[in-house]
Design an enzyme around this catalytic site. Structure first.
Site, PDB file in Angstrom:
ATOM      1  N   THR B 162       0.876  -1.188   0.000  1.00 59.96           N
ATOM      2  CA  THR B 162       0.000   0.000   0.000  1.00 59.96           C
ATOM      3  C   THR B 162       0.912   1.236   0.000  1.00 59.96           C
ATOM      4  O   THR B 162       1.375   1.650  -1.053  1.00 59.96           O
ATOM      5  CB  THR B 162      -0.950   0.005   1.218  1.00 59.96           C
ATOM      6  OG1 THR B 162      -0.195  -0.149   2.417  1.00 59.96           O
ATOM      7  CG2 THR B 162      -1.966  -1.103   1.116  1.00 59.96           C
ATOM      8  N   LYS B 185       3.862  -6.832   4.268  1.00 60.14           N
ATOM      9  CA  LYS B 185       3.539  -5.446   3.896  1.00 60.14           C
ATOM     10  C   LYS B 185       3.196  -4.701   5.179  1.00 60.14           C
ATOM     11  O   LYS B 185       2.721  -5.290   6.151  1.00 60.14           O
ATOM     12  CB  LYS B 185       2.394  -5.382   2.896  1.00 60.14           C
ATOM     13  CG  LYS B 185       1.009  -5.696   3.389  1.00 60.14           C
ATOM     14  CD  LYS B 185       0.292  -4.670   4.180  1.00 60.14           C
ATOM     15  CE  LYS B 185       0.296  -3.303   3.535  1.00 60.14           C
ATOM     16  NZ  LYS B 185      -0.437  -2.336   4.459  1.00 60.14           N
ATOM     17  N   THR B 196       1.173  -6.709  13.309  1.00 60.89           N
ATOM     18  CA  THR B 196       0.622  -5.428  12.888  1.00 60.89           C
ATOM     19  C   THR B 196       0.770  -5.184  11.398  1.00 60.89           C
ATOM     20  O   THR B 196       1.063  -4.077  10.986  1.00 60.89           O
ATOM     21  CB  THR B 196       1.324  -4.297  13.653  1.00 60.89           C
ATOM     22  OG1 THR B 196       2.730  -4.492  13.540  1.00 60.89           O
ATOM     23  CG2 THR B 196       0.927  -4.289  15.092  1.00 60.89           C
ATOM     24  N   GLU B 276       6.245   4.687   7.153  1.00 59.72           N
ATOM     25  CA  GLU B 276       5.788   5.971   6.617  1.00 59.72           C
ATOM     26  C   GLU B 276       6.594   7.133   7.185  1.00 59.72           C
ATOM     27  O   GLU B 276       6.671   7.323   8.399  1.00 59.72           O
ATOM     28  CB  GLU B 276       4.306   6.168   6.944  1.00 59.72           C
ATOM     29  CG  GLU B 276       3.414   5.275   6.096  1.00 59.72           C
ATOM     30  CD  GLU B 276       1.953   5.341   6.507  1.00 59.72           C
ATOM     31  OE1 GLU B 276       1.639   5.940   7.529  1.00 59.72           O
ATOM     32  OE2 GLU B 276       1.124   4.769   5.761  1.00 59.72           O
ATOM     33  N   ASN B 395       0.084  11.010   5.955  1.00 62.06           N
ATOM     34  CA  ASN B 395      -1.135  10.617   6.656  1.00 62.06           C
ATOM     35  C   ASN B 395      -2.199  11.702   6.715  1.00 62.06           C
ATOM     36  O   ASN B 395      -3.261  11.487   7.272  1.00 62.06           O
ATOM     37  CB  ASN B 395      -0.781  10.128   8.056  1.00 62.06           C
ATOM     38  CG  ASN B 395      -0.144   8.763   7.994  1.00 62.06           C
ATOM     39  OD1 ASN B 395      -0.770   7.813   7.541  1.00 62.06           O
ATOM     40  ND2 ASN B 395       1.109   8.680   8.386  1.00 62.06           N
ATOM     41  N   SER B 400      -5.911   6.824   3.955  1.00 59.77           N
ATOM     42  CA  SER B 400      -5.453   5.430   3.943  1.00 59.77           C
ATOM     43  C   SER B 400      -5.986   4.670   5.145  1.00 59.77           C
ATOM     44  O   SER B 400      -6.455   5.258   6.076  1.00 59.77           O
ATOM     45  CB  SER B 400      -3.934   5.382   3.934  1.00 59.77           C
ATOM     46  OG  SER B 400      -3.429   5.990   5.106  1.00 59.77           O
TER      47      SER B 400
END
Lengths: 400, 400
Positions: B162, B185, B196, B276, B395, B400
């Site tokens: 993603t 992922k 997680t 991220e 974010n 997302s």
């Protein structure tokens, strides 16, 4: 409180029997004001205080906790430009020496004062010793300044600012002719744990220490304790309430509690509006929990979630992140019974999204998130902010 | 594991007895790959799984938990482009229909398969129904692709991405001629709670379900469960371990556990490095706690603290924020006995800063924070990252 007037000026010197001052003592390299004094002229010297629950407590917190165990609180000396936390025995000696210097200067001025009647509050970077030559010279200067007749609530409120951009003050004038005032500082490292910033409240109402303590604990539990900017709890948090009794009026405990609550609530809103990097003022309300405590836990889970907070910075009604956050609470919930709304628009109900959920307009500065758990009467509200570029900038580029 | 070779290619198809494929089924608007299949050719079909502890569980998690209660796991179908979480009964029917479609396509190809032998994993935005026309057409296509002889571990690893920027794979070739492979992922909403992210591990070693389960739970507790990027726990986390037994070798439980742990640890490091907004790979080690569990709680307190994470983004050795974070642990500590070091340089000891504490160089990409509590034998390590502008950007600007 409808018969009471709330103003945002004068602050701690709004009630009778209090003087204050704020000066630039050279503690901050910038030369900005950094030393404040609040002085109670009496006739009463009762007080109450709540302090950080962080186990790593700054020297001034440990000192002031001792002071509050005594019978009288004459004065509060506050500095910005250094937290005096994690500074070892030397740091505690610095706090003690500061209180001694304030007591000596007040005594010289004619008000016999002991160091044990002087609370100390510090705020700023953790880990550095204070420049005591500047602090002690500043103490002499600030007492002279105050003795000169200054009623300097505004100056005091400015002198305790760190990353705050505006001073925070409140004054509540009760219809029965007594007044409650206050000032606060705090913009980051704000998370609930009794209290999370420096706050001094003053009143000319007559009240014994137990009544003040009850009113203060109730108010902080409902206000400062529910302001959560970043989940980070300071080592220096202190909220003090001083009574001079100068109005010679003894309000009912209920009236006093209501006034303290209203003042704390207003200062809390001012802190939220000036929090580090804030672009959105966010309230998270959880209803329908088994108990108020459960609702509070759930509200904090959401208020501290970085993905919720970044989404709100982007004005994105990403309610899925709210659900994911509430799913982590340590008590049992039924996701299919939860409803979520943003600014009054329902976005999730009966286990599935509502029509238009992705189109709710969150472009304004105020965002209200309401989560109904539908499992009991418990409810709670937490104030927070978004997580913005400015928050990252302020806390990475600036050692605070 | 010194006699074992670790590679970062092939992934789930490195062990004998597994095929995989990854295609673009049109679930993502971008046209990027979004559907993956991992197929166990046998002769064994034992498996184990761990799932998110979030109470808000996505439909595919609830489905796959049921599948794992059965005797056999034949295949795993994974999609990116949509989490299928908080989508109500319709969302669960979509997951069921997907498993049915996979089973039907595999049966048509000659491998009699039931829907209850097909696990489903989904990842992406919470709250939207999947475009089932595209998913079902994609299922038919991906089974044909795989039946055509593709050994597509690489393609499968790409199709589950993603916000990941690189695929994550691992292959451990044991000296005794059996192999363990895996793909993962996950880049955000990473916080410990069994696991997680989406991870599929495969092995050609022979092992019963109980042995697989024990090895997987131990490994995830020490790896994925200690990776905490943002404290946000996903609704879709799934880690599966499938055994084909095709090597006809039954390793000792210890060897299997060591291999699963090493594979999970390596995938974990890959997830951390691609998190991220990451600019710093941070490890927080807490030693000297009363017990390992206490050390883990303390390490997480620090790893989740926004002020610690922003300071590290700024390469600022702001150790006071580490102390303030550890002061919030729910067990008793003695601040005066704590020592803190950054990248091996002591910065705090005996209640006060060490000389040079503000000058420690944190400009590199790897930062090790070690906190010694000096009250017992407990220790734990948590992996995290800094909190950067890129994290906020990713974010807030991207739903997302």
């Amino acid at each position: 409180m409808t018969q009471t007037k709330l103003l945002r000026e004068q602050g701690v010197t709004a009630p009778a029997g209090f003087r204050a001052a704020g000066i630039a003592a050279g503690i901050k390299a910038s030369g900005a004001p950094d030393l404040a004094l609040v002085f109670n002229e009496g006739p009463d010297y009762t007080a109450a205080g709540v302090f950080t629950s962080n186990q790593v407590k700054a020297a001034p917190v440990r000192w002031s906790q001792q002071v509050l165990k005594g019978a009288r609180l004459r004065a509060v000396i506050l500095n910005s430009g250094g937290a005096n936390a994690c500074t070892g025995p030397g740091g505690f000696q610095d706090t003690h020496a500061t209180a001694e210097a304030v007591a000596a200067a007040l005594s010289e001025w004619g008000t016999e004062t002991g160091a044990v009647e002087v609370a100390v509050c510090s705020t700023g970077l953790i880990g550095d010793r204070l420049p005591m030559d500047k602090v002690l010279a500043g103490v002499t200067e600030i007492v002279h300044e105050m003795a000169g007749g200054l009623v300097g609530g505004d100056e005091a409120a400015r002198a305790i600012m760190t990353t705050d951009t505006v001073p925070k003050q409140v004054a509540l004038h009760h219809k029965d002719n007594w007044t409650l005032g206050g000032m606060a500082k705090g913009a980051g490292m704000l998370a609930p744990s009794l209290a999370t910033m420096l706050v001094v409240l003053t009143t000319d109402a007559k009240a014994d220490a137990a009544t003040l303590d009850k009113a203060l604990r109730r108010a902080t539990a409902l206000t400062f304790d529910r302001l959560d900017i970043d989940g980070s709890c300071s080592t220096n948090d202190t909220v003090l309430l001083l009574s001079s009794g100068a109005s010679e009026i003894t309000p009912s405990p209920e009236d006093l509690e209501a006034a303290v609550l209203a003042a704390c609530d207003d200062l809390c809103a001012q802190l939220q509006a000036d929090a580090e990097g804030v672009t959105k003022r966010v309230t998270i309300t959880v209803t329908g929990a088994g108990a108020d405590d459960d609702a509070l836990i759930a509200a904090r889970c959401i208020a501290r979630d970085s993905l919720v907070k970044t989404a709100l910075f982007g004005s994105d009604p990403n309610w899925g992140r709210v659900l994911a956050a509430v799913g982590m609470v340590p008590f049992t919930i039924d996701p299919d019974r939860i409803t979520v709304s943003f600014n009054g628009s329902p976005v999730f109900s009966d286990g599935a999204p509502m029509p238009g959920a992705r189109e709710v307009d969150l472009s304004g500065a105020d965002i209200h998130v309401v989560v109904e758990l539908n499992q009991g009467p418990g409810q709670a509200m937490v104030r927070t902010t978004d997580l913005s570029h400015a928050y990252v900038e302020e806390n990475s580029a600036y050692s605070s």
